[in-house]
Design a protein around this motif. Sequence first.
Motif, PDB file in Angstrom:
ATOM      1  N   ALA A 257     -29.186  36.762  75.375  1.00  0.00           N
ATOM      2  CA  ALA A 257     -27.893  36.144  75.731  1.00  0.00           C
ATOM      3  C   ALA A 257     -26.794  37.210  76.480  1.00  0.00           C
ATOM      4  O   ALA A 257     -26.810  37.952  75.480  1.00  0.00           O
ATOM      5  N   SER A 258     -26.078  37.072  76.965  1.00  0.00           N
ATOM      6  CA  SER A 258     -24.772  37.612  77.270  1.00  0.00           C
ATOM      7  C   SER A 258     -23.827  36.916  78.332  1.00  0.00           C
ATOM      8  O   SER A 258     -24.139  35.849  78.176  1.00  0.00           O
ATOM      9  N   VAL A 259     -22.615  36.920  77.755  1.00  0.00           N
ATOM     10  CA  VAL A 259     -21.176  37.248  77.987  1.00  0.00           C
ATOM     11  C   VAL A 259     -20.478  38.616  78.943  1.00  0.00           C
ATOM     12  O   VAL A 259     -20.376  39.372  77.938  1.00  0.00           O
ATOM     13  N   THR A 260     -19.859  38.522  79.405  1.00  0.00           N
ATOM     14  CA  THR A 260     -19.146  39.433  80.672  1.00  0.00           C
ATOM     15  C   THR A 260     -18.075  38.494  80.567  1.00  0.00           C
ATOM     16  O   THR A 260     -17.950  37.545  80.938  1.00  0.00           O
ATOM     17  N   GLN A 261     -16.936  39.800  80.606  1.00  0.00           N
ATOM     18  CA  GLN A 261     -15.632  38.899  80.991  1.00  0.00           C
ATOM     19  C   GLN A 261     -14.610  40.207  81.536  1.00  0.00           C
ATOM     20  O   GLN A 261     -15.234  41.353  80.994  1.00  0.00           O
ATOM     21  N   ALA A 262     -13.784  40.427  82.676  1.00  0.00           N
ATOM     22  CA  ALA A 262     -13.184  41.475  83.082  1.00  0.00           C
ATOM     23  C   ALA A 262     -12.123  41.321  82.426  1.00  0.00           C
ATOM     24  O   ALA A 262     -11.422  40.109  82.356  1.00  0.00           O
ATOM     25  N   ILE A 263     -11.396  42.635  82.319  1.00  0.00           N
ATOM     26  CA  ILE A 263     -10.177  42.321  81.657  1.00  0.00           C
ATOM     27  C   ILE A 263      -9.715  43.663  82.884  1.00  0.00           C
ATOM     28  O   ILE A 263      -9.471  44.882  82.808  1.00  0.00           O
ATOM     29  N   GLY A 264      -8.435  42.824  83.627  1.00  0.00           N
ATOM     30  CA  GLY A 264      -8.113  44.143  85.159  1.00  0.00           C
ATOM     31  C   GLY A 264      -9.404  44.726  86.186  1.00  0.00           C
ATOM     32  O   GLY A 264     -10.733  43.399  85.713  1.00  0.00           O
ATOM     33  N   PRO A 265      -9.764  45.755  86.156  1.00  0.00           N
ATOM     34  CA  PRO A 265     -10.664  45.692  86.943  1.00  0.00           C
ATOM     35  C   PRO A 265     -12.229  46.262  85.910  1.00  0.00           C
ATOM     36  O   PRO A 265     -13.358  47.133  86.059  1.00  0.00           O
TER      37      PRO A 265
ATOM     38  N   ALA B  53      -4.399  41.870  80.674  1.00  0.00           N
ATOM     39  CA  ALA B  53      -4.535  43.700  80.246  1.00  0.00           C
ATOM     40  C   ALA B  53      -5.249  43.547  78.727  1.00  0.00           C
ATOM     41  O   ALA B  53      -5.543  44.355  77.854  1.00  0.00           O
ATOM     42  N   LYS B  54      -5.651  42.113  78.299  1.00  0.00           N
ATOM     43  CA  LYS B  54      -6.517  42.118  77.494  1.00  0.00           C
ATOM     44  C   LYS B  54      -7.256  40.398  77.223  1.00  0.00           C
ATOM     45  O   LYS B  54      -6.949  39.184  77.884  1.00  0.00           O
ATOM     46  N   ALA B  55      -8.175  41.364  76.291  1.00  0.00           N
ATOM     47  CA  ALA B  55      -9.008  39.478  75.894  1.00  0.00           C
ATOM     48  C   ALA B  55      -9.496  39.902  74.718  1.00  0.00           C
ATOM     49  O   ALA B  55      -9.524  40.580  73.842  1.00  0.00           O
ATOM     50  N   THR B  56      -9.755  38.820  73.726  1.00  0.00           N
ATOM     51  CA  THR B  56      -9.917  38.215  72.745  1.00  0.00           C
ATOM     52  C   THR B  56     -11.661  37.523  72.418  1.00  0.00           C
ATOM     53  O   THR B  56     -12.058  36.834  73.251  1.00  0.00           O
ATOM     54  N   VAL B  57     -12.536  38.418  71.864  1.00  0.00           N
ATOM     55  CA  VAL B  57     -14.072  37.896  72.428  1.00  0.00           C
ATOM     56  C   VAL B  57     -14.022  38.176  70.266  1.00  0.00           C
ATOM     57  O   VAL B  57     -13.454  38.625  69.320  1.00  0.00           O
TER      58      VAL B  57
ATOM     59  N   THR C 158      -7.842  45.971  74.889  1.00  0.00           N
ATOM     60  CA  THR C 158      -7.242  45.346  75.488  1.00  0.00           C
ATOM     61  C   THR C 158      -7.107  47.340  76.936  1.00  0.00           C
ATOM     62  O   THR C 158      -8.382  47.435  76.052  1.00  0.00           O
ATOM     63  N   VAL C 159      -6.128  47.447  77.528  1.00  0.00           N
ATOM     64  CA  VAL C 159      -6.925  47.802  78.426  1.00  0.00           C
ATOM     65  C   VAL C 159      -5.749  48.549  79.249  1.00  0.00           C
ATOM     66  O   VAL C 159      -4.303  47.908  79.793  1.00  0.00           O
ATOM     67  N   ASP C 160      -5.220  49.875  78.456  1.00  0.00           N
ATOM     68  CA  ASP C 160      -4.083  50.607  78.958  1.00  0.00           C
ATOM     69  C   ASP C 160      -3.568  50.402  80.694  1.00  0.00           C
ATOM     70  O   ASP C 160      -4.627  51.007  81.146  1.00  0.00           O
ATOM     71  N   ASP C 161      -2.431  50.646  80.824  1.00  0.00           N
ATOM     72  CA  ASP C 161      -1.986  50.543  81.927  1.00  0.00           C
ATOM     73  C   ASP C 161      -3.336  50.162  83.353  1.00  0.00           C
ATOM     74  O   ASP C 161      -3.309  50.781  83.796  1.00  0.00           O
ATOM     75  N   VAL C 162      -2.936  48.927  83.131  1.00  0.00           N
ATOM     76  CA  VAL C 162      -4.179  48.366  83.895  1.00  0.00           C
ATOM     77  C   VAL C 162      -3.714  48.465  85.449  1.00  0.00           C
ATOM     78  O   VAL C 162      -4.589  47.982  86.176  1.00  0.00           O
ATOM     79  N   ASN C 163      -1.734  48.670  85.293  1.00  0.00           N
ATOM     80  CA  ASN C 163      -1.833  48.304  86.957  1.00  0.00           C
ATOM     81  C   ASN C 163      -2.414  49.566  87.113  1.00  0.00           C
ATOM     82  O   ASN C 163      -2.549  49.402  89.093  1.00  0.00           O
ATOM     83  N   LYS C 164      -2.732  50.695  86.900  1.00  0.00           N
ATOM     84  CA  LYS C 164      -2.188  51.470  87.568  1.00  0.00           C
ATOM     85  C   LYS C 164      -3.468  52.028  87.940  1.00  0.00           C
ATOM     86  O   LYS C 164      -4.685  52.253  88.448  1.00  0.00           O
ATOM     87  N   LEU C 165      -4.839  51.607  86.968  1.00  0.00           N
ATOM     88  CA  LEU C 165      -5.600  50.947  87.237  1.00  0.00           C
ATOM     89  C   LEU C 165      -5.986  50.335  88.448  1.00  0.00           C
ATOM     90  O   LEU C 165      -7.693  50.656  89.336  1.00  0.00           O
ATOM     91  N   TRP C 166      -5.723  49.145  88.392  1.00  0.00           N
ATOM     92  CA  TRP C 166      -6.002  48.707  90.486  1.00  0.00           C
ATOM     93  C   TRP C 166      -5.762  49.282  91.099  1.00  0.00           C
ATOM     94  O   TRP C 166      -6.077  49.800  92.228  1.00  0.00           O
TER      95      TRP C 166
END
Length: 380
Positions: free
Chosen positions: A38-46, A178-182, A196-204
């Motif tokens: 099985a697999s699970v995928t989640q986007a946090i920002g990009p 900018a955050k998700a809990t698995v 968490t992803v730091d400065d997610v808007n900068k990545l976008w």
Amino acid sequence: MARRLFAIPAFVLLLGASVSMLAAGGLTLPPNGENPQASVTQAIGPVEVKIDYSSPRVVRGPNDRRGKIWGELVPWGMSDLQGNGCKECPWRAGANENTLFTVNHEVKVQGQTLAAGTYGFHLIPGQDEWTAIFSKDTANWGSFWYDPAHDALRVKTKATKSEYHEWLTYEFIEREPAKATVALKWEELAVPLTITVDDVNKLWVDRMRADLHGFTGFSWQNWQQAAAFCAQKKVNLPEALTWAQRAVSDPFSGGQENFQTLATLARLQELNGQQAEAAKTFEKALNHRTAGPVQIHLAARQMMTDGRKDEAVRVFQFNAKRFPNEWPVHVGLMRGYAATGDKKKAIAEGKLALAQAPDDGNKKNLERMIKQLESGGEIN
């Protein structure tokens, strides 16, 4: 002629490898132990987070292991797996081969940095505290070859009670921009990890900038959307101003002067401290032939979100003069007057809007807001 038999080492049986798998060498067979992959995928920002695992079940044939998973089938602490000399081994956090945890950009897990890459994921179960291990080894079977020297990261977490899960499952139970809990969930226990992803808007913005340097940059709509994103998030403002200017007038991208591009340019001029220029540009947008009642209404709503209530009321009033009695001008006036404290006018405008409601959803929402105003409450 008698068939020659060979002894199979005990540690191989512990690995769960079947005789047919060993003999076949590359043959595609069902998953060992009927533990489906099985697999699970989640986007946090990009940023993409993916977990690949094999999923065992609680009830296996006649063997009902409910109540016997934690502390028995999966022992507390490290285990002696009696194979490959591993005396202190964590749990494989699944079945069969390594559970794999992949991120395509640096993230933080439980507040600690994890570089982009693929990792073998293991857990040290604990009655009070669990340890999650991200190993640089990714091609092993289970934890039999686990080597702590190859750890990329270890973090702590605490297990919680969960609804019953027959199959071991990974679920993203909380998601924010900018955050998700698995959480690993099996039987009646969950083991959560926050990513968490730091400065997610900068990545976008970085992704948009790269896109705009390619074929995407030939369209003024793309420059407009990138500029509007920066204005909304209040990031990358100087460069976003140049993007907005290109959307308005750059011949290379087919720039167009319309309500949308002018309104975005005006907002970015203001955010960059160019108030006089912003006022002129916005007036031009309001009076442009492409401006419609819905577009003007939405621009005024944005002003309210920014805390500019008096300016928003002026724009709502302008909308009503330019497009008298058209939807949604009375809705805007209701919101504007309510925000500035004139509830009597707000209720009157709300009733005018109610008579124009284009569908049941809008009608019910307006009825709710009018009741709130009549009872002395606020509307959002």
